[in-house]
Design a protein around this motif. Structure first.
Motif, PDB file in Angstrom:
ATOM      1  N   GLY A 118       3.170  -1.394  -3.534  1.00  0.00           N
ATOM      2  CA  GLY A 118       3.243  -0.812  -4.867  1.00  0.00           C
ATOM      3  C   GLY A 118       2.067   0.071  -5.198  1.00  0.00           C
ATOM      4  O   GLY A 118       1.654   0.151  -6.359  1.00  0.00           O
ATOM      5  N   ILE A 151      13.557  -5.666 -13.236  1.00  0.00           N
ATOM      6  CA  ILE A 151      12.670  -4.552 -13.587  1.00  0.00           C
ATOM      7  C   ILE A 151      13.489  -3.314 -13.929  1.00  0.00           C
ATOM      8  O   ILE A 151      13.240  -2.638 -14.933  1.00  0.00           O
ATOM      9  CB  ILE A 151      11.694  -4.256 -12.429  1.00  0.00           C
ATOM     10  CG1 ILE A 151      10.664  -5.387 -12.311  1.00  0.00           C
ATOM     11  CG2 ILE A 151      10.984  -2.909 -12.632  1.00  0.00           C
ATOM     12  CD1 ILE A 151       9.767  -5.282 -11.095  1.00  0.00           C
ATOM     13  N   ALA A 159      10.812  -0.648  -7.472  1.00  0.00           N
ATOM     14  CA  ALA A 159      11.885  -1.646  -7.465  1.00  0.00           C
ATOM     15  C   ALA A 159      13.164  -1.058  -6.890  1.00  0.00           C
ATOM     16  O   ALA A 159      13.849  -1.704  -6.092  1.00  0.00           O
ATOM     17  CB  ALA A 159      12.116  -2.163  -8.884  1.00  0.00           C
ATOM     18  N   GLU A 204       6.511   4.149 -12.402  1.00  0.00           N
ATOM     19  CA  GLU A 204       6.154   3.664 -11.065  1.00  0.00           C
ATOM     20  C   GLU A 204       6.883   2.374 -10.703  1.00  0.00           C
ATOM     21  O   GLU A 204       7.466   2.264  -9.618  1.00  0.00           O
ATOM     22  CB  GLU A 204       4.637   3.453 -10.992  1.00  0.00           C
ATOM     23  CG  GLU A 204       3.820   4.722 -11.054  1.00  0.00           C
ATOM     24  CD  GLU A 204       2.330   4.461 -11.158  1.00  0.00           C
ATOM     25  OE1 GLU A 204       1.569   5.430 -11.171  1.00  0.00           O
ATOM     26  OE2 GLU A 204       1.936   3.264 -11.245  1.00  0.00           O
ATOM     27  N   LYS A 205       6.850   1.381 -11.579  1.00  0.00           N
ATOM     28  CA  LYS A 205       7.435   0.077 -11.255  1.00  0.00           C
ATOM     29  C   LYS A 205       8.930   0.182 -10.990  1.00  0.00           C
ATOM     30  O   LYS A 205       9.447  -0.444 -10.052  1.00  0.00           O
ATOM     31  CB  LYS A 205       7.165  -0.922 -12.395  1.00  0.00           C
ATOM     32  CG  LYS A 205       5.723  -1.395 -12.471  1.00  0.00           C
ATOM     33  CD  LYS A 205       5.563  -2.483 -13.515  1.00  0.00           C
ATOM     34  CE  LYS A 205       4.129  -2.993 -13.545  1.00  0.00           C
ATOM     35  NZ  LYS A 205       3.958  -4.081 -14.565  1.00  0.00           N
ATOM     36  N   THR A 231       6.034   1.384  -1.174  1.00  0.00           N
ATOM     37  CA  THR A 231       6.799   0.324  -1.831  1.00  0.00           C
ATOM     38  C   THR A 231       6.432  -1.084  -1.363  1.00  0.00           C
ATOM     39  O   THR A 231       6.759  -2.052  -2.039  1.00  0.00           O
ATOM     40  CB  THR A 231       8.303   0.546  -1.635  1.00  0.00           C
ATOM     41  OG1 THR A 231       8.637   0.446  -0.244  1.00  0.00           O
ATOM     42  CG2 THR A 231       8.713   1.926  -2.145  1.00  0.00           C
TER      43      THR A 231
END
Length: 220
Positions: free
Chosen positions: A156, A196, A126, A121-122, A153
């Motif tokens: 998040g 990230i 990003a 997900e992160k 986004t």
């Protein structure tokens, strides 16, 4: 989040049959060997010749899903865009499997990877924040070919889950009007997003030495 997004995604069963068929078809694939190259295949969207791997076969099926089941034109899907990052001499190339452009704007990216969706997900958020220089792409999809998550986004957040949450072309027409395509220009936030990607994607880069050799030649 647009008010109609959740009920539309969760109620839509338009490609439920495809999801079941896709799951059945992929159940025999050993994703632990997804780097094995069997030969070559032709890209569904562009006709480009690509290495034939288990992962690439799933990517091709996802492209077919978006065109043949969800109604996107081939010219609305951008395959294999990349973002390059380098921190502490660790150079990583992030692959964006598909990017959907609707009415001239990139509405969402789709990232594929075997295994857990939560761990992806992160990096997906990003990537969507910085892929387009002019604005933050508002949505991201992560999928392992059997399940999917739709992510917003800006915050998040996970908006919906399941293969049926991938917006079809009709839904995308509405979403592209509802979302604000705001700039993501803050240098500190862009640097954070790149960091990230540099951490999360270093283990999933499938290009080996090519990733390192061509990194400076690719557009972020």
């Amino acid at each position: 989040m647009p008010k109609q997004l959740r009920p539309v995604c969760l109620a839509s069963l338009s490609h439920f049959r495809w999801s079941v068929s896709f799951l059945s078809g992929m159940s025999m694939i050993d994703t632990s060997g997804h780097h094995i190259v069997y030969g070559e295949l032709q890209d569904y969207l562009t006709g480009e010749v690509l290495p034939d791997t288990d992962d690439e076969r799933i990517r091709q099926q996802l492209a077919r899903l978006l065109v043949e089941q969800l109604g996107y034109g081939k010219d609305e899907l951008e395959p294999r865009l990349t973002i390059n990052s380098c921190f502490n001499n660790n150079r990583v190339q992030t692959l964006i499997e598909l990017t959907a452009r609707v009415n001239g704007r990139r509405l969402f990216i789709l990232r594929y990877g075997p295994g857990s969706l939560v761990t992806r997900e992160k990096a997906a958020i990003a990537a969507a924040r910085i892929l387009e220089p002019e604005y933050r792409i508002p949505l991201a999809v992560v999928t392992n070919g059997r399940d999917a998550e739709l992510l917003e986004t800006a915050r998040g957040k996970v908006l919906a889950t399941g293969m049926a949450c991938i917006p079809d072309r009709l839904q995308a027409e509405t979403l592209v009007q509802e979302y604000v395509f705001e700039p993501f220009a803050d240098p500190g936030k862009r640097d954070q997003a790149l960091r990230i990607l540099n951490v999360f994607d270093q283990e999933v880069c499938c290009f080996g030495s090519t990733c390192l050799k061509d990194a400076n030649e690719q557009q972020t």
